[in-house]
Design an enzyme around this catalytic site. Structure first.
Site: not given
Ligand SMILES: Nc1ncnc2c1ncn2[C@@H]1O[C@H](COP(=O)(O)OP(=O)(O)OP(=O)(O)O)[C@@H](O)[C@H]1O
Ligand SMILES: NCC(=O)N[C@@H]1O[C@H](COP(=O)([O-])[O-])[C@@H](O)[C@H]1O
Ligand SMILES: [Mg+2]
Length: 390
Positions: A151, A153, A258, A270, A277-278, A359
């Site tokens: 997660s 990224g 999303e 997804e 977070d957003t 963050r």
């Molecule tokens: N297929 C795609 N095409 C274009 N941009 C993408 C694509 N997949 C992901 N991204 C970009 O990367 C970002 C993160 O992707 P995604 O939400 O799949 O990852 P994540 O690791 O699950 O992040 P989080 O857990 O924070 O939601 C997306 O919000 C988008 O900006």
């Molecule tokens: N996109 C998922 C997300 O934003 N999750 C948030 O970040 C924390 C982990 O932060 P850390 O890695 O700094 O411990 C998680 O516990 C949750 O609150």
């Molecule tokens: Mg995402």
């Protein structure tokens, strides 16, 4: 003595705000995470330190506390254990199945694309470099490669030329979570903008917040804002898809769904079966934040029509290195940006250590327009500084 007992699995910034919301409704909260003094632990009644992936420890914690609600706050959880306890009559929020499906990109993708027929990017799964190359043939370049379990990224890269595929595969393998050496190769969607549609599923049915726009870097969110102007048609399409997924997943709570939005289409990406977070922007933008809404939905309380106060933005406050001794400075400089026409707030999460890009807080600001709110939030965030001590 208390309204309900909650076992919170994961205790970061999102959990901290959720705990505050539930404490206000009189709940008793046990906050769990893999390290001591995590943000949500600082505001909870009790805490437990163990890895959520450790089946035995997770089982022990549930048996020890026998909570009314088990509330996942992170993705990486031994979800089989949640399923066992749900089968025994415990309530997992929103459901053990939702936690399990969303922890695995391939499972939620199969549900969305194959079972529910939602529009997604083209994709293939790969378990070797060879299969990654085949996947990229199918999707075309650029493509995005992500571990199926990760997660924020982590292990994710966008590949533009064939020679970058190997690096992307190696990076995904090095940063994946769990024990499955598997990635998803996704068609790159050249979207105009992307949104999180906060979707509430409660006893009263399904409802939505105004769409949240956001900007990501390294697969991690940098700023978010509300509202995002969308045509009625595109917003309706997004709502219909969100409704289909949350109704299939079942249970009560808020979901961050999303989507990528192109000129004439909404593409499902997804979702998180929990606050997103957003959605931190809702701490200032709405009469009820995403955390309040999650709390109400979970506890079976009424969900009124949510009111958006006006254009609002959030901007993250990130650390730039690893440190155990540091101070947070500049709060006053940031908050002074508030005025009679604009609210400015800062939330410092209280994480005990820093690391690069971690963050540590978020700045929130309102404005006459979304652009103005974004500018103000970015400025406020930049005024908060982390002082690293030797
Ligand atoms: N297929 C795609 N095409 C274009 N941009 C993408 C694509 N997949 C992901 N991204 C970009 O990367 C970002 C993160 O992707 P995604 O939400 O799949 O990852 P994540 O690791 O699950 O992040 P989080 O857990 O924070 O939601 C997306 O919000 C988008 O900006
Ligand atoms: N996109 C998922 C997300 O934003 N999750 C948030 O970040 C924390 C982990 O932060 P850390 O890695 O700094 O411990 C998680 O516990 C949750 O609150
Ligand atoms: Mg995402």
């Amino acid at each position: 003595m208390f309204t309900a007992k909650i076992l919170l699995l994961g205790s970061g910034e999102l959990g901290k705000e959720f705990v505050i919301s539930t404490k206000r409704y009189g709940c008793y909260v046990v906050a769990c995470d893999s390290y001591a003094n995590a943000p949500a632990m600082q505001v909870a009644d009790e805490s437990e330190v163990f890895s959520m992936l450790d089946a035995g420890a997770l089982r022990n914690a549930i048996e020890k506390h026998r909570p009314d609600f088990i509330v996942p706050e992170i993705e990486a959880i031994r979800t089989e254990v949640l399923q066992d306890f749900e089968d025994k009559g415990f309530t997992v929020v929103p459901s053990a199945r939702a936690a399990s499906l969303t922890m695995n990109r391939d499972r939620i993708r199969e549900l969305a694309a194959t079972e529910l027929g939602l529009r997604t990017s083209k994709y293939r799964y790969a378990e070797s470099l060879e299969e990654v190359r085949e996947g990229a043939e199918h999707t075309g370049l650029p493509c995005v490669i992500k571990p199926v379990m990760s997660s924020s990224g982590k292990g994710q890269s966008t590949v533009r030329t064939p020679d970058q595929l190997e690096l992307a595969w190696n990076d995904a393998v090095a940063n994946m979570r769990g024990d499955r050496k598997k990635v998803i190769v996704e068609e790159f969607i050249a979207f105009e903008y992307e949104i999180t549609l906060l979707t509430i599923r409660s006893r009263e049915g399904v409802s939505f917040c105004e769409p949240i726009g956001h900007r990501q870097e390294r697969g991690d969110y940098q700023e978010s804002w509300q509202p995002t102007p969308m045509t009625e048609k595109l917003l309706d399409d997004a709502k219909e898809m969100a409704r289909k997924v949350v109704d299939n997943l079942g249970g009560y709570g808020i979901f961050g769904v999303e989507f990528f939005v192109t000129r004439d289409e909404v593409v499902f990406s997804e979702l998180s079966p929990r606050p997103h977070d957003t959605g931190l922007v809702t701490l200032l933008s709405q009469n009820l934040s995403e955390f309040d809404l999650h709390a109400r939905a979970v506890l079976g309380l009424p969900i009124p029509q949510v009111r958006l106060h006006g254009p609002t933005a959030s901007a993250v406050i990130l650390a730039d290195r690893e440190a155990e001794r540091f101070t947070i400075q500049g709060l006053s400089n940031a908050l002074v940006l508030g005025s009679a026409d604009a609210d400015v707030e800062v939330r410092i999460f209280g994480k005990p250590t820093t690391r690069k890009h971690r963050r540590m807080g978020v700045a929130l600001a309102s404005g006459g327009t979304v652009e103005e709110a974004r500018e103000r939030a970015r400025q406020a965030a930049s005024r908060v500084q982390i002082g690293y001590e030797p």
